[in-house]
Motif scaffolding. Structure first.
Motif, PDB file in Angstrom:
ATOM      1  N   LEU A 153       0.844  -1.193   0.000  1.00  9.97           N
ATOM      2  CA  LEU A 153       0.000   0.000   0.000  1.00  9.97           C
ATOM      3  C   LEU A 153       0.880   1.244   0.000  1.00  9.97           C
ATOM      4  O   LEU A 153       1.459   1.610   1.021  1.00  9.97           O
ATOM      5  CB  LEU A 153      -0.913  -0.008   1.223  1.00  9.97           C
ATOM      6  CG  LEU A 153      -1.945   1.119   1.317  1.00  9.97           C
ATOM      7  CD1 LEU A 153      -2.940   1.048   0.157  1.00  9.97           C
ATOM      8  CD2 LEU A 153      -2.689   1.060   2.649  1.00  9.97           C
ATOM      9  N   SER A 154       0.963   1.893  -1.149  1.00  8.06           N
ATOM     10  CA  SER A 154       1.792   3.095  -1.255  1.00  8.06           C
ATOM     11  C   SER A 154       1.039   4.342  -0.813  1.00  8.06           C
ATOM     12  O   SER A 154       1.653   5.347  -0.479  1.00  8.06           O
ATOM     13  CB  SER A 154       2.253   3.273  -2.705  1.00  8.06           C
ATOM     14  OG  SER A 154       1.150   3.619  -3.535  1.00  8.06           O
TER      15      SER A 154
ATOM     16  N   SER B 243      -2.831   1.271  -5.546  1.00  2.00           N
ATOM     17  CA  SER B 243      -2.732   0.374  -4.389  1.00  2.00           C
ATOM     18  C   SER B 243      -3.982   0.439  -3.512  1.00  2.00           C
ATOM     19  O   SER B 243      -4.382  -0.562  -2.919  1.00  2.00           O
ATOM     20  CB  SER B 243      -1.482   0.681  -3.565  1.00  2.00           C
ATOM     21  OG  SER B 243      -1.536   1.953  -2.962  1.00  2.00           O
TER      22      SER B 243
ATOM     23  N   THR C  66      -1.533  -4.554   5.577  1.00  2.61           N
ATOM     24  CA  THR C  66      -0.975  -3.644   4.584  1.00  2.61           C
ATOM     25  C   THR C  66       0.457  -3.283   4.942  1.00  2.61           C
ATOM     26  O   THR C  66       0.817  -3.180   6.109  1.00  2.61           O
ATOM     27  CB  THR C  66      -1.823  -2.371   4.445  1.00  2.61           C
ATOM     28  OG1 THR C  66      -2.078  -1.817   5.744  1.00  2.61           O
ATOM     29  CG2 THR C  66      -3.151  -2.689   3.774  1.00  2.61           C
TER      30      THR C  66
ATOM     31  N   ASN D 259      10.155  -2.645  -7.110  1.00  2.00           N
ATOM     32  CA  ASN D 259       9.112  -3.641  -6.847  1.00  2.00           C
ATOM     33  C   ASN D 259       9.694  -4.985  -6.424  1.00  2.00           C
ATOM     34  O   ASN D 259       9.035  -5.741  -5.701  1.00  2.00           O
ATOM     35  CB  ASN D 259       8.207  -3.799  -8.072  1.00  2.00           C
ATOM     36  CG  ASN D 259       7.182  -2.682  -8.164  1.00  2.00           C
ATOM     37  OD1 ASN D 259       6.968  -1.948  -7.200  1.00  2.00           O
ATOM     38  ND2 ASN D 259       6.552  -2.547  -9.322  1.00  2.00           N
TER      39      ASN D 259
ATOM     40  N   GLY E 110      -0.638  -6.591  -5.119  1.00  2.00           N
ATOM     41  CA  GLY E 110      -0.001  -5.351  -5.544  1.00  2.00           C
ATOM     42  C   GLY E 110      -0.802  -4.651  -6.613  1.00  2.00           C
ATOM     43  O   GLY E 110      -1.607  -5.278  -7.319  1.00  2.00           O
ATOM     44  N   GLY E 111      -0.567  -3.363  -6.760  1.00  2.00           N
ATOM     45  CA  GLY E 111      -1.309  -2.561  -7.731  1.00  2.00           C
ATOM     46  C   GLY E 111      -0.604  -2.388  -9.056  1.00  2.00           C
ATOM     47  O   GLY E 111      -0.871  -1.416  -9.776  1.00  2.00           O
TER      48      GLY E 111
ATOM     49  N   THR F  17      -2.334  -9.435  -8.915  1.00  2.62           N
ATOM     50  CA  THR F  17      -2.248  -8.092  -9.513  1.00  2.62           C
ATOM     51  C   THR F  17      -3.556  -7.814 -10.256  1.00  2.62           C
ATOM     52  O   THR F  17      -3.614  -7.885 -11.478  1.00  2.62           O
ATOM     53  CB  THR F  17      -1.042  -7.994 -10.466  1.00  2.62           C
ATOM     54  OG1 THR F  17      -1.127  -9.034 -11.447  1.00  2.62           O
ATOM     55  CG2 THR F  17       0.266  -8.119  -9.708  1.00  2.62           C
TER      56      THR F  17
END
Length: 259
Positions: free
Chosen positions: A40-41, A46, A62, A131, A152-153, A194
């Motif tokens: 989670l950025s 995300s 997270t 990543n 992941g996003g 993803t």
């Protein structure tokens, strides 16, 4: 004796790692929610990936990474997003990638503004091996918690050309996870979900809105003002603004100069 905490069963509704996401149907009863580690950025992607994971029935832990990024304001956004989605276990790990440099996000290199984002060139905002590092941290946390699902996003359509956002990278990391961990050697199968991989930015936004994501809580800009306003001209700002326009919904982003 195997002293590792056994992995919990994974929800049957979880999609394959590189499939495009669909909004979940009505909740189905599950015997027990499997734990997942969600990167989670604090950004749009995300936040949507987290909402997808929760919609699939995962119990989400997270993980945000303070890597010395220029836009550290995203860490506060990650906390807001985690709280808004009911996450009970949000963690932050510090790995100072400024010691490596080589990116406009971690070094004294200007962030490109007004660039054509439809290009095959890799921009200077690419952070070397980011990543790989992030998923490695998530993998370690997953092993500690007895989880085998990472979320992941990453996205291979509306993105800036980063090589570690591609399906090939995700599949390779899943293979690495089975070889590089005790859990993998003992038979656990790790999956990197993803759900946004094949969605454009407008599709991601529509999915997130259908899942109740509050995008006003998120932050995407690579070069925000001291007040945290988005610059409106970096790749991330332009892709975000384009997504909201194409989705036909208001953009809640606070821009210093509108994208």
């Amino acid at each position: 004796m195997n002293d590792r905490t056994p992995a919990r069963p994974r929800p049957q509704a979880a999609k394959a790692s590189t499939q495009a996401a669909k909004a979940p149907s009505s909740a189905r009863p599950r015997p027990e929610a499997a734990n997942s580690i969600v990167l989670l950025s604090g950004g749009l992607d995300s936040a949507t990936a987290l909402a997808w994971a929760r919609g699939q029935g995962f119990a989400c832990t997270t993980l945000a990474v303070d890597y010395g990024q220029r836009h550290r304001v995203e860490l506060a956004a990650a906390r807001r997003v985690a709280a808004s989605q009911g996450v009970r276990d949000h963690r932050e790990v510090s790995v100072d990638l400024r010691a490596i440099g080589g990116s406009a996000l971690t070094d004294d290199i200007p962030v490109p503004k007004g660039r054509d984002v439809v290009t095959t060139s890799i921009p200077v905002t690419y952070v070397p091996a980011r990543n790989t590092i992030f998923l490695g941290l998530a993998l370690g946390l997953a092993e500690t918690l007895g989880a085998t699902d990472l979320v992941g996003g990453m996205n291979a359509l509306d993105y800036s050309g980063y090589p570690d956002c591609r399906p090939e990278f995700v599949r390779a990391f899943e293979s690495l996870a089975s070889l590089a961990t005790r859990a993998g050697v003992e038979g656990a199968r790790f999956t990197v979900h993803t759900p946004l991989m094949q969605l454009d930015k407008a599709g991601i936004i529509r999915l997130g809105l259908s899942l109740g994501v509050d995008y006003a809580l998120t932050h995407s800009c690579y070069d925000p003002s001291a007040e945290g306003l988005a610059c409106g001209a970096c790749d991330s700002c332009r892709l975000r603004a384009k997504g909201f326009r194409e989705a036909g919904v208001p953009d809640p982003t606070r821009y210093a100069v509108h994208a």
